[in-house]
Design an enzyme around this catalytic site. Structure first.
Site, mmCIF file in Angstrom:
data_model
loop_
_atom_site.group_PDB
_atom_site.id
_atom_site.type_symbol
_atom_site.label_atom_id
_atom_site.label_comp_id
_atom_site.label_asym_id
_atom_site.label_seq_id
_atom_site.Cartn_x
_atom_site.Cartn_y
_atom_site.Cartn_z
ATOM 1 N N THR B 186 124.250 39.768 14.811
ATOM 2 C CA THR B 186 122.858 40.071 15.135
ATOM 3 C C THR B 186 122.763 40.270 16.649
ATOM 4 O O THR B 186 123.634 39.811 17.387
ATOM 5 C CB THR B 186 121.934 38.913 14.714
ATOM 6 O OG1 THR B 186 122.323 37.740 15.433
ATOM 7 C CG2 THR B 186 122.061 38.641 13.225
ATOM 8 N N GLU B 331 120.879 41.159 8.592
ATOM 9 C CA GLU B 331 121.079 40.231 7.481
ATOM 10 C C GLU B 331 120.820 40.864 6.105
ATOM 11 O O GLU B 331 121.105 40.250 5.080
ATOM 12 C CB GLU B 331 120.139 39.027 7.641
ATOM 13 C CG GLU B 331 120.519 38.048 8.752
ATOM 14 C CD GLU B 331 119.914 38.413 10.111
ATOM 15 O OE1 GLU B 331 119.572 39.594 10.301
ATOM 16 O OE2 GLU B 331 119.801 37.514 10.955
ATOM 17 N N LYS B 438 99.486 31.136 17.522
ATOM 18 C CA LYS B 438 98.677 30.271 16.665
ATOM 19 C C LYS B 438 97.524 29.707 17.459
ATOM 20 O O LYS B 438 97.705 28.809 18.270
ATOM 21 C CB LYS B 438 99.532 29.128 16.130
ATOM 22 C CG LYS B 438 100.453 29.584 15.029
ATOM 23 C CD LYS B 438 100.561 28.479 14.005
ATOM 24 C CE LYS B 438 101.028 29.043 12.698
ATOM 25 N NZ LYS B 438 101.422 27.989 11.775
ATOM 26 N N TRP B 443 96.363 32.696 12.875
ATOM 27 C CA TRP B 443 97.405 33.482 13.504
ATOM 28 C C TRP B 443 96.826 34.730 14.154
ATOM 29 O O TRP B 443 96.004 35.437 13.574
ATOM 30 C CB TRP B 443 98.451 33.901 12.459
ATOM 31 C CG TRP B 443 99.360 32.773 12.079
ATOM 32 C CD1 TRP B 443 99.405 31.541 12.642
ATOM 33 C CD2 TRP B 443 100.353 32.779 11.049
ATOM 34 N NE1 TRP B 443 100.354 30.767 12.037
ATOM 35 C CE2 TRP B 443 100.958 31.496 11.050
ATOM 36 C CE3 TRP B 443 100.799 33.724 10.131
ATOM 37 C CZ2 TRP B 443 101.984 31.148 10.172
ATOM 38 C CZ3 TRP B 443 101.809 33.377 9.264
ATOM 39 C CH2 TRP B 443 102.407 32.097 9.286
#
Lengths: 544, 544
Positions: B186, B331, B438, B443
């Site tokens: 990654t 992934e 947050k 959110w």
């Protein structure tokens, strides 16, 4: 030593297919035809009912590995059974309703079906053998019709009652991808029917593999009219491909005649239709002088037997409908080849047709080779003729509960089809291996002779078999049905063939018959012709 | 107990993909761009060279499970390595040439690469760290350039010499489908780079799954221009999908600038192009006032980051080119979603664009859900916002040689992306979980604010991060780069946002920066901004 980090133990199952359909395409439809209009259902409904039915089957005592038969038309309930039965680890065994009663009994007993799901309209076909089906504990009848003829022999449940009132809260069990999911017997033209058992893995991979743009190219906006019976190799896998792609399913139930078919297409705007050549021929005939509307179809597919060129051309010129030919067999799930022309051929060009008339081009996932009698691989040059062998994740490697070693060769399935294979994966089947005629060490294609003879206006149909010959080992015998109102002599037919095949391939043995005997799936039954010849029942004329 | 008769032990391997390509599409091309014209090769050539190279690797002592690195552009030799290395059971580890030297060294050491294949043009990038790569026994250089800087540290072989004169008679060994085939780290925006190891099985299934008409729809007549580097998640799997479908590959090598790209497309008539938004933006910019020919392209695909609507619309109106957006990550192999509009939306309608701007729709083979902070699954209603989790046969279940339990949840991969999921499998990513703000238990999407701010003519670009707040726990801080020649005050920008988001979501903290720091793959590097804020390096103005 580097090892995979992937979720390699994620199991490829029919339930994963069902859930994809229900979670991504809940509104895609499953329509079951009925006079007056289709019964409507959605993928979400199918998932709900499959879930209920799975719970009911467990309540009835069905266990993993058990065979549950279906004796049904193409209907939404049949689709629900396709998912419910393997979803609990049991095996959906689709029974061919067109077989003779004794064959059905033999197959049910051989598979050991514990229950059979029966369409109410098919009770009269099943009832006569019900007494012989000792493995069957219960029948599950779809519909309300009188089932007392079955009730004499086993418990009768009603499908609607089994699922009614159940909350669809059944938790699908974990199922190993290599366990059995579905079962189908071969039609047995070459001997006793043999059971092929599809795994969850093979079913999933086949469905995923058929979504390719040059296989079926199913997409959400498709509405697939599936004439191929769900008791023939899982309707070519279409009920599974539909749930992976979101394509709606159009199911004809028992209404398989051209009038119903055309009404279905016109009313529900089917975009894709899959059928054997006989059905296509029936639609073409029905449309003579009638105004039928096939304009919604973007593509047709044909398989099960070679489709005549004239039929392909007729649909294209008259209805603008392209038909693509595919090849496969019960043993191959079935899709192993599709006759899409290669990319360097101009669409619509004269050359294109020769490619479209190929038996197919090997699809991703399948490996193919041709071998001679000694098992040596032959060149992939489009010229060499040998037996076609295939292998891959959706090809069978054995048969259920019977050893048939002669059907396999170093891990490859011997298809029993004889043909050529070229360097781009196009193959052309010229004969079944049992039908090929070996004359003086050379092969003569019975199919080629039959097609040529059928092109004569004097001939309604013709089957060619090999008969023993002292000098050449075997020589062709043409069994001809003369076209109604015509008269023809063997010498005239031999002359008709002259120049169309090598002269030594022209039959010198001729017989005229009233009709060519056929199997339950409509193929020439050459076993019968060979027996008639051996018994001296055919009157043979020689032209040289 | 009925058991499967299928060839369930047929192994799904990269060699099966290679052989399908070579046996069914031997003439399909692999073109590698060079100034003056492409180097030409075919699938048959690739199969031959992969076979030779595999034999050479074994001669050099490479064993199953060994990692062999590649430090290469998109070239035909890189494609050959993609098949040769896994074909002998070893693991092709694609190294990201754009990482910093220390990161490259760290990754090579962590994977334990025994050899590295290097394009001659990239020797100067690799040489500075070669002294640190103690696991590397040899470099295999593609090209003739001076490699003495590498030769100081390990043996140097030349790719051309290794394969020259070898008969392609190497017998590919049997390889278990669950063994490692390829490896990619990654990019490490959220911490140390982590190694993802693809199995043969996952690679095969992903390639088969991408062929669907509503995924990529690759067919033999396609010529796929692949800008996505082969060191980014196997170039989205395209080199494998190509060999399964017969689509030709167009590879840009190091010539990734718009002038070369446009020349490549024009000369070789590419039909499909895959790239990140930055590349698409570069082409659009290059085409301003110039006459570029993109007429051969039937479709573009974009991924890696959300593509701006204006860019999609621009390509469509100016060049008639449709771009479809996909979603995935290292992934996920990567294809997990493609934003094709649903079937009930009229193509070209006003409504259509809202679907095309979704992050994607779940593709067959992948399962998706969203969960709240406590791991409870949230409704698939397009409203609830949670972390996206995926699972399936080409989704990673772990990382190489490091335990990262917080990335997994009951067998699902936690993607770190926050968004919504609807009842038809469409998902919309609103933020990375580490970037989400947050505020008072609610959110706020940093991405939404960034996109809105970027739409102001006064703003060149803007990144929004969360900063600690006594009352609301966290509040947004907008880091704005003012457009050249413009002046703007925070209150004006706050007013610009008014009515576009809920008022409590409008940032009250503002800072002006010269540029937004970026990662090697061009994403906003908010780690750096957060550190600058924490260190007091950002001058913050408050609007309320």
């Amino acid at each position: 030593m580097i090892t995979s980090t992937m979720q390699d133990d994620f199991q490829l199952t029919t339930t994963a297919i069902l859930e994809h359909g229900a979670r991504v395409y809940p509104g895609s439809e499953v329509l079951t035809w009925a006079p007056g209009g289709a019964r409507r259902s959605t993928f979400a409904d199918v998932a709900t009912n499959a879930n209920r039915f799975a719970a009911a089957l467990i309540d009835l005592g069905v266990s993993p590995g058990d065979a549950v038969g279906t004796f049904c038309w193409n209907t939404v309930e049949h689709v629900e059974a396709y998912y419910a039965i393997p979803g609990i680890g049991a095996v959906v065994h689709t029974l061919n309703i067109r077989l003779k009663a004794e064959q059905i009994a033999q197959i049910v007993q051989h598979a050991g079906d514990r229950m059979i799901i029966v369409d109410e309209s098919l009770i009269p076909l099943l009832a006569p053998v019900a007494g012989q089906l000792s493995s069957v504990e219960a029948y599950i009848v779809v519909g309300d019709a009188d089932a007392s003829a079955l009730a004499e022999h086993a418990t009768v449940h009603r499908y609607a009652e089994l699922i009614a009132g159940r909350e669809p809260t059944f938790e699908w069990p974990a199922v190993d991808e290599k366990s059995a999911a579905a079962m189908c017997y071969t039609s047995g033209t070459t001997g006793d029917p043999k059971g092929v058992v599809y795994s969850h893995r093979s079913t999933y991979l086949h469905a995923l593999g058929t979504l390719g743009a040059k296989v079926t190219g199913f997409i959400e906006s498709d509405r697939i009219l599936t004439f191929v019976p769900m008791f023939h190799v899982n309707a070519w896998g279409i009920p599974f491909g539909a749930f992976l792609s979101g394509a709606s399913l159009h199911l004809p139930a028992q209404y398989m005649t051209p009038d119903h078919i055309c009404e279905f297409i016109k009313t529900e705007r089917s975009t894709f239709a899959s059928a054997v050549p006989t059905i296509w021929g029936g639609i073409m005939q029905y449309g003579q002088g009638k105004d039928i509307d096939l304009s919604s179809l973007r593509l047709g597919s044909s398989g099960g037997a070679a489709i005549p060129r004239s039929l392909m051309e007729g649909f294209e010129s008259k209805y603008g409908l392209r038909i693509v030919q595919g090849w496969g067999m019960t043993e191959t799930s079935p899709v192993a080849g599709m006759a899409w022309p290669p990319a360097d051929i101009e669409p619509g060009s004269a050359e294109e047709m020769q490619w479209r008339l190929k038996s197919g081009r090997v699809t991703p996932g399948v490996q193919m080779r041709i071998c001679d009698d000694d098992g040596n691989e032959l060149p992939r040059d489009g010229q060499a003729v040998g037996e076609i062998e295939v292998r891959g994740p959706w090809i069978t490697g054995s048969y259920h509960a019977v050893e048939v070693p002669e059907k396999f060769h170093d891990g490859w399935l011997r298809t029993g089809d004889i043909g050529t294979l070229d360097e781009r994966g196009f193959f052309m089947i010229t004969d079944r291996s049992k039908d090929v005629i070996k004359s003086g060490g050379e092969w003569i294609s019975s199919v080629e002779l039959e097609n040529l003879l059928a092109a004569s206006p004097d001939v309604a149909e013709a089957a060619v078999i090999g008969i023993p010959d002292d000098k050449w080992t075997e020589r062709p015998l043409a069994c001809v049905v003369v076209a109604s109102g015509h008269e023809v002599k063997p010498a005239e037919l031999a002359a008709f063939l002259d120049g169309k095949v090598a002269s030594w391939q022209i039959p010198e043995n001729w017989t005229f018959v009233d009709e060519v005997p056929k199997t339950t799936v409509g193929k020439f039954d050459k076993k019968v012709l060979r027996a008639q010849y051996a018994d001296g029942d055919l009157e043979v004329e020689r032209t040289r």
